[in-house]
Design a protein around this motif. Structure first.
Motif, PDB file in Angstrom:
ATOM      1  N   ARG A 226       0.847  -1.182   0.000  1.00 50.44           N
ATOM      2  CA  ARG A 226       0.000   0.000   0.000  1.00 50.44           C
ATOM      3  C   ARG A 226       0.883   1.232   0.000  1.00 50.44           C
ATOM      4  N   ILE A 227       0.554   2.187  -0.838  1.00 46.57           N
ATOM      5  CA  ILE A 227       1.308   3.437  -0.861  1.00 46.57           C
ATOM      6  C   ILE A 227       0.337   4.614  -0.921  1.00 46.57           C
ATOM      7  N   ARG A 282      -2.577  -0.129   6.909  1.00 47.34           N
ATOM      8  CA  ARG A 282      -3.770  -0.958   6.980  1.00 47.34           C
ATOM      9  C   ARG A 282      -4.399  -0.749   8.349  1.00 47.34           C
ATOM     10  N   GLY A 283      -5.525  -0.104   8.405  1.00 53.28           N
ATOM     11  CA  GLY A 283      -6.178   0.147   9.677  1.00 53.28           C
ATOM     12  C   GLY A 283      -7.158   1.300   9.563  1.00 53.28           C
ATOM     13  N   PHE A 386      -3.600   6.190  13.814  1.00 52.62           N
ATOM     14  CA  PHE A 386      -4.160   4.992  13.188  1.00 52.62           C
ATOM     15  C   PHE A 386      -3.922   3.768  14.061  1.00 52.62           C
ATOM     16  N   ILE A 387      -4.956   2.937  14.146  1.00 47.79           N
ATOM     17  CA  ILE A 387      -4.863   1.638  14.816  1.00 47.79           C
ATOM     18  C   ILE A 387      -4.948   0.572  13.729  1.00 47.79           C
ATOM     19  N   GLY A 388      -3.926  -0.247  13.641  1.00 46.07           N
ATOM     20  CA  GLY A 388      -3.905  -1.275  12.603  1.00 46.07           C
ATOM     21  C   GLY A 388      -3.515  -2.628  13.164  1.00 46.07           C
ATOM     22  N   GLN A 389      -3.587  -3.637  12.301  1.00 47.69           N
ATOM     23  CA  GLN A 389      -3.222  -4.997  12.694  1.00 47.69           C
ATOM     24  C   GLN A 389      -2.653  -5.690  11.475  1.00 47.69           C
ATOM     25  N   LEU A 398      -1.209  -6.054  16.600  1.00 45.83           N
ATOM     26  CA  LEU A 398      -1.845  -4.735  16.680  1.00 45.83           C
ATOM     27  C   LEU A 398      -0.771  -3.657  16.788  1.00 45.83           C
ATOM     28  N   PHE A 399      -0.977  -2.532  16.099  1.00 47.03           N
ATOM     29  CA  PHE A 399      -0.017  -1.434  16.185  1.00 47.03           C
ATOM     30  C   PHE A 399      -0.740  -0.095  16.159  1.00 47.03           C
ATOM     31  N   VAL A 400      -0.049   0.942  16.609  1.00 44.89           N
ATOM     32  CA  VAL A 400      -0.554   2.301  16.556  1.00 44.89           C
ATOM     33  C   VAL A 400       0.466   3.137  15.783  1.00 44.89           C
TER      34      VAL A 400
END
Length: 516
Positions: A226-227, A282-283, A386-389, A398-400
């Motif tokens: 993704r860009i 992604r999130g 952003f909250i993503g996984q 899970l990441f922020v």
């Protein structure tokens, strides 16, 4: 149909490290419906392809075909689909076309090594399509191919140019109609009934043209590139965005490139076209997540956001000039009040008084505690987090991540905390269940738990910057035509209340943050 159009096998391309059987298995697992081997100056025998099919055990509808990659005299590498003979290195395109009039000729990776193909070459009369996406292109080169495709409207395909197992099937091509043979595939290319498979979404951007691009199919491993492509429309906006791009890259290099706490990876910049490319996330934003999250999950997300900020502040980065914040801050405060004056707003004097108090306190802090200034975010709020996984089946991924660093300066850490608390309340004011489920103590306590040695009067500073953020929100409401709204009155009152807390702290009435 989704088909991998460009790949090389270990059996017939010396540059490849993946065997034909594994290549088939990898592409099939990615969810594609076919693969075309394009070994250099080689065509697979149909009997060999049939043997591979039996060994792979793929369904009958999965295509296993053979084209070839040939180095042409005029354009270099060209993919040929539907020829019955192989062509030696240096064969002219006219000779290929004469020998294989029904074949499809596709210019392979024309942007590789920073080449800039002309419109005339992209529309060469002997070519049927252009390969605009390729793993041997850089991200910038793929984005240039995308732009040229939109501009010149030629037929385009994508090809992974696979030489190894890890990225097989990454850049497929989608065909509008089913095909069963290499001749049918060639005909569809020549008729222009195919295109690269990707998702392109224009995004909101008041200062630029912003596009989010996602390449390829999901597959079993969910790994897709993704860009975000951002093109600025003026030199002034370019300088601001490029500055933020560099700050983000520097923060990523300090431990925010992967893991639980991140920033998007700064991928490329092109001053000539005023284009910036960064990793897409992604999130969803923290704002969107909290609207639907259960209480426990919502509080967890808020604590993660607080930990991200504490981690940034603990790094004590100094990426921008020390005096830049004070200079910009005074101008911004004056501009906030200017908006009140321009419409002769009835609360102009109140805004002036709030601004004067804030400016005086900020000046005092700058004189008494100049060591406070460290690199901050500058606009830290739920819509910029952003909250993503990485893997939906694994909650441990899970990441922020924080985005939008155009307001990043060396500033007091309390600025970011006060900004978050004020914006959190304002953004969720119409969603009281979120404010009830996630009281501000959830954020503040998590931040202080993970923050190393905050200032002794940290909570007092937080209230100061809460007031300052509310003044900015009020000015924004005037800008968007909501100067008469009840929200403007509310945020001005809340700014005054925060300043009262500042006074209370001076009198010893507000608890101070301890070290640790």
């Amino acid at each position: 149909m989704l088909i991998e159009m460009h790949c090389h096998t270990r059996e017939h391309s010396a540059c490849s490290h993946i065997g034909a059987l594994e290549l088939i298995e990898r592409v099939f697992a990615k969810g594609l419906q076919g693969v075309v081997f394009t070994d250099h100056h080689f065509l697979w025998d149909p009997l060999e392809l049939a043997r591979l099919r039996r060994q792979a055990g793929v369904p009958d509808h999965f295509l296993i075909l053979s084209g070839q990659e040939t180095c042409s005299a005029e354009l270099g590498d060209v993919l040929i689909y539907g020829a019955r003979e192989t062509f030696a290195r240096g064969t002219p395109l006219a000779r290929i076309r004469q020998s294989a009039p029904d074949a499809a000729l596709v210019w392979a990776h024309p942007y590789r090594k920073q080449r800039l193909p002309t419109a005339a070459k992209l529309n060469h009369p002997l070519l049927d399509a252009i390969e605009i996406f390729n793993s041997n292109h850089t991200v910038r080169e793929n984005s240039r191919g995308l732009c040229d495709w939109h501009r010149h409207r030629f037929t385009a395909i994508a090809g992974t140019d696979t030489h190894g197992a890890d990225y097989a099937g990454l850049y497929p091509t989608i065909f509008d109609h089913p095909v069963k043979t290499i001749d049918e595939l060639a005909l569809e290319i020549r008729r222009g009934r195919c295109r690269p498979f990707f998702k392109e979404i224009p995004r909101a951007g008041s200062k630029s043209q912003v596009t989010e691009v996602t390449f390829g199919a999901k597959g079993q491993d969910e790994v897709r590139e993704r860009i975000i492509i951002q093109t600025l429309d003026s030199s002034y906006k370019w300088r601001s965005a490029e500055r933020a791009h560099k700050i983000m890259a520097a923060i990523a290099a300090q431990g925010f490139s992967e893991g639980r706490f991140r920033v998007p990876r700064a991928i490329d910049e092109d001053p000539a076209t005023r284009t910036l490319i960064q990793q897409g996330l992604r999130g969803k934003s923290l704002f969107d997540k909290l609207l639907k999250a259960p209480v426990e999950d919502g509080q967890h997300f808020v604590r993660l956001a607080a930990c991200w900020l504490a981690r940034l502040h603990n790094g004590r980065l100094q990426l921008t000039p020390a005096g830049e914040f004070a200079e910009r801050e005074q101008k911004r405060l004056e501009n906030y009040v200017k908006r009140f004056r321009e419409i002769d707003h009835p609360h102009t004097r109140r805004a002036e008084e709030i601004m004067e108090r804030i400016a005086a306190e900020e000046q005092r802090l700058g004189v008494e505690q100049p060591e406070l200034l460290i690199q901050g975010h500058g606009d830290y709020h739920p819509k910029n987090i952003f909250i993503g996984q990485d893997n939906l089946d694994n909650p441990n991924t899970l990441f922020v991540a924080a985005i939008d660093f155009e307001s990043s300066f060396r500033l007091p850490p309390a600025f970011d905390v006060g900004c978050f608390l004020a914006q959190f309340r304002n953004q969720f004011f119409r969603h009281p269940q979120v404010l009830e489920n996630c009281p501000e103590a959830v954020f503040l306590d998590a931040y202080l738990e993970h923050r190393e040695t905050p200032a002794a009067d940290f909570l007092r500073q937080v209230e100061l910057y809460r007031a300052r953020t509310n003044l900015g929100i009020a000015a924004f409401l005037i800008k968007v035509g909501l100067g008469d709204s009840a929200d403007l009155w509310r945020v001005l009152v809340e700014a005054e209340q925060a300043l009262t807390m500042v006074d209370g702290a001076s009198s010893g009435q507000l608890p101070e943050a301890g070290a640790g």
